[in-house]
Enzyme design. Structure first.
Site, mmCIF file in Angstrom:
data_model
loop_
_atom_site.group_PDB
_atom_site.id
_atom_site.type_symbol
_atom_site.label_atom_id
_atom_site.label_comp_id
_atom_site.label_asym_id
_atom_site.label_seq_id
_atom_site.Cartn_x
_atom_site.Cartn_y
_atom_site.Cartn_z
ATOM 1 C CG ASP A 1 -1.820 1.209 1.295
ATOM 2 O OD1 ASP A 1 -1.557 2.202 0.599
ATOM 3 O OD2 ASP A 1 -2.816 1.164 2.051
ATOM 4 C CG HIS B 1 -4.557 11.895 11.435
ATOM 5 N ND1 HIS B 1 -4.678 13.244 11.172
ATOM 6 C CD2 HIS B 1 -3.270 11.557 11.125
ATOM 7 C CE1 HIS B 1 -3.513 13.695 10.720
ATOM 8 N NE2 HIS B 1 -2.648 12.700 10.689
ATOM 9 C CG ASP C 1 1.914 15.054 12.713
ATOM 10 O OD1 ASP C 1 2.417 13.981 13.067
ATOM 11 O OD2 ASP C 1 1.467 15.240 11.560
ATOM 12 C CG HIS D 1 -0.225 14.864 8.216
ATOM 13 N ND1 HIS D 1 0.970 14.260 8.559
ATOM 14 C CD2 HIS D 1 -0.395 14.669 6.881
ATOM 15 C CE1 HIS D 1 1.506 13.720 7.468
ATOM 16 N NE2 HIS D 1 0.704 13.960 6.438
ATOM 17 C CG ASP E 1 4.678 14.502 10.180
ATOM 18 O OD1 ASP E 1 4.701 15.316 11.126
ATOM 19 O OD2 ASP E 1 3.677 13.812 9.923
ATOM 20 C CE1 TYR F 1 4.687 8.205 9.406
ATOM 21 C CE2 TYR F 1 4.443 10.547 8.959
ATOM 22 C CZ TYR F 1 3.987 9.387 9.543
ATOM 23 O OH TYR F 1 2.823 9.392 10.276
#
Length: 680
Positions: A22, A137, A174, A176, A267, A307
């Site tokens: 994925d 999230h 973060d 995001h 990240d 990451y």
């Protein structure tokens, strides 16, 4: 006061992994945890931390935030085969199940709660939990974006329930948007949620309208949800610092949290394929240092994303070093926020003006035509193929690894063996905090030789000459890196400060910051730029007011409490960070116009500069002031900063006038686009 830093890690959490191909989920690998822990070990940070065991979060604890239905679905995956796991995973946006996922997610929740317990019970002062899967999230009824249970949200609800807390700050750095956390608390005024995130006008995942600056919370929670959208990639250290100075920190000090929890995604750091930002690891040390001044130091850092393994590991280590109380490294890069960052900061301030006292008199307006809108059109017409993208990412990963190897060697430095030094009579140690070391005074002959050689024009009387012994001996130890910082009592602080400044420059320091509180009778020549003086005084100083290296801040503290927050965060810190000193001298002279709490705040926040090299000289030998300044220098506990008082309209106007006057020189002052030119 609690001391020590907790570190929570369990290798068991690395068993959660992707079993099929994925391309969206394949960056969330077990090595994110194991390599971060190894990096901590390589810097010998693991053995300096207090080890707190992991436990599984209970079903009741998970249900503080999530629905029973969500819990049951997660539970049911433990015995599924790969095909079944894949099918369930496809019900969610960017999530994968493994037979061990449910167990690992419960460990991640339990680790966050163990950290909250250790901090709230006073077993440690602060700490970090390295956990997987991440959490910010995940929503009440859905896994999302690699997250199954919302670790940080559960930790906040748990802290409210178990410890009766009424004000919790969650800082989500973060890259995001933690939309899960926002949805959970958007109507709750007891949780202040701050998130900066890559947004690009809703083009970047999770691509939600409610991730923009105008989502301020709902109902009673209005004003308690702060979204700072980054509308372009490449944000760096100065952009992150500007967001703290001009948005987060003023709100946080006004909110006055009882606990701070960080959704700590790295990240947002350099090299990360998701964030594509340029912030280097040491910025996380500075951000951590600021947050340690809140909630009496009660700070829980809980891992989210990150990451690029090298960038992640170094950033985790920077955070843990700072939690342990190590000096903060010099920040690198140009100290000027970019235009797009300033635009976002301006819009956030405008959106929150109705809800915050510190913004009440600020001149804020919304910007509609943002500089980044045209970039999006170009981007839409030039999308690389996935194959090209992965080629770019692989090359970039190696480049960033090499860059970070060199960068960390350049910014890391041996920590001096002594944290804080002072001179004083026998018995001084009884009123000064632990970890302050007494050093021997310089003898009279040495002082006379030094003064006659270099400072005869400053020292006119013999009786003042002897008082310089403490200044010389402590300053020399700081300059030679034998001690980190120091504090001296002096009957003539203005003279001691003038001598200290000249002595430091003579020693070879190129940029020395002096913050002088009170009447500074001796103002050195600052034209060569080797000194920057900020004089906080009650009466306006007419001399040198046009010079960018001598700034007079006319301020009288409010009798009801500490209103210096706005001046420190909105003016002094941005100027100091723009200057990037090698040494900070903080002097308290005659007719001081600030109380103990204001002076302590100054010392505590300025300790993040110049590798924590601070020399404090105090004319008033009032024991409680010496104690409070020494406490701030040692950093082992937070001195009380007093009752927060919002600035008056007159004081807001004063700061704005100074900002207008100096922001072309000291660019970290910029917080709105009509404030002048930012970098592109």
């Amino acid at each position: 006061m609690a001391s020590g830093t907790a570190l929570i890690y369990d290798e068991e959490m690395t068993t959660h992994k992707l079993l099929w191909n994925d391309p969206i989920c394949d960056i969330e690998v077990p090595e994110r945890l194991s390599s971060s822990y190894e990096q901590l070990r390589s810097y010998h940070l693991v053995e300096r931390c207090v080890h707190v065991p992991v436990r599984e979060g209970s079903e009741e604890e998970i249900l503080l935030v999530h629905s029973l239905e969500h819990l049951e679905v997660a539970k049911s995956t433990q015995k599924m085969n790969e095909e079944e796991l894949k099918r369930v995973s496809e019900n969610y946006d960017a999530f994968f199940f493994h037979p061990s996922t449910y167990h690992c997610a419960r460990l991640a929740v339990g680790a966050a709660l163990q950290l909250v317990d250790a901090v709230m019970a006073g077993k440690v002062r602060n700490g970090m939990a390295l956990v997987r899967p991440p959490g910010h999230h995940s929503q009440r009824n859905a896994a999302n974006g690699f997250c199954l249970f919302n670790n940080v949200a559960i930790a906040a609800e748990y802290a409210k329930l178990k410890y009766g807390l009424q004000r919790i700050l969650i800082v989500d750095w973060d890259v995001h948007h933690g939309q899960g956390t926002q949805y959970i608390f958007e109507e709750d005024p007891s949780v202040l949620y701050f998130s900066w995130h890559r947004y690009e006008h809703q083009e970047f995942w999770p691509s939600l309208k409610e991730s923009d600056y105008d989502a301020v919370g709902l109902g009673k929670g209005k004003g308690f949800n702060i979204n700072l959208p980054w509308n372009k990639v490449g944000m760096g250290n100065s952009d992150y610092l500007a967001a703290f100075f001009h948005v987060l920190l003023p709100m946080a000090f006004e909110f006055d949290p009882e606990l701070v929890i960080v959704s700590s995604g790295y990240d947002a750091g350099i090299g990360d394929p998701e964030g594509q930002m340029n912030a280097t690891p040491e910025v996380f040390a500075h951000l951590t240092h600021f947050l340690m001044q809140l909630a009496n130091g009660k700070l829980c850092v809980i891992l989210e994303g990150g990451y690029h393994l090298k960038s992640l590991g170094e950033s985790v280590c920077m955070t843990v070093r700072t939690l342990l109380g190590d000096p903060v490294p010099q920040i690198t890069g140009e100290m000027a926020p970019c235009l797009s960052a300033v635009e976002s900061i301006q819009n956030v301030r405008a959106a929150h003006k109705p809800y915050w006292k510190w913004l009440a008199y600020e001149d804020t307006s919304f910007l509609q035509n943002l500089s980044t809108k045209s970039h999006l059109l170009k981007k839409a017409n030039s999308n690389p193929s996935t194959e090209d993208e992965s080629q770019i990412t692989n090359n970039n990963t190696v480049k960033v690894e090499r860059f970070l190897e060199l960068h960390m060697k350049n910014i890391l430095f041996p920590v001096p063996p002594i944290k804080t030094a002072t001179t004083g009579s026998e018995g001084s140690e009884h009123f000064l905090p632990e970890h302050v070391q007494l050093v021997k005074e310089m003898d009279e002959t040495e002082i006379k030789a030094l003064v006659s050689g270099f400072y005869a024009d400053l020292v006119k009387e013999d009786k003042t000459l002897l008082s310089l012994g403490s200044t010389f001996v402590i300053l020399d130890k700081i300059l030679k890196k034998e001690v980190c910082n120091g504090i001296a009592a002096s009957p003539t602080a203005a003279l001691s400060a003038a001598v200290a400044l000249r002595h430091s420059v003579r020693f070879g320091f190129q940029r020395v910051l002096c913050v002088f509180v009170g009447d500074m009778q001796m103002i050195p020549n600052t034209e060569d730029g080797k000194m920057l003086i900020i004089n906080i005084c009650e009466k306006e100083q007419s001399r040198k007011t046009g010079c960018k290296h001598y700034i007079s801040l006319n301020w009288k503290e409010d009798a009801g409490g500490n209103d210096l927050f706005s001046a420190v965060l909105g003016f002094i810190l941005p100027v100091a960070y723009s200057y990037q000193p090698n040494l900070t001298v903080i002097a308290v002279g005659p007719n001081r116009n600030l109380g103990i709490s204001g002076i302590s705040l100054l010392v505590a926040l300025l300790r993040g500069l110049a590798e924590s090299r601070v020399f404090a000289v105090i004319e008033d030998t009032e024991i409680s002031l010496m104690q409070s300044v020494a406490k701030a220098l040692v950093g082992a506990s937070t001195p009380p900063f007093g009752i927060y008082v919002p600035p008056t309209q007159e004081k807001v106007n004063k700061i704005k006038a100074l900002r207008d006057q100096f922001q072309q020189e000291w660019k970290m002052l910029q917080c709105s686009v009509n404030d002048g030119t930012s970098r592109n």
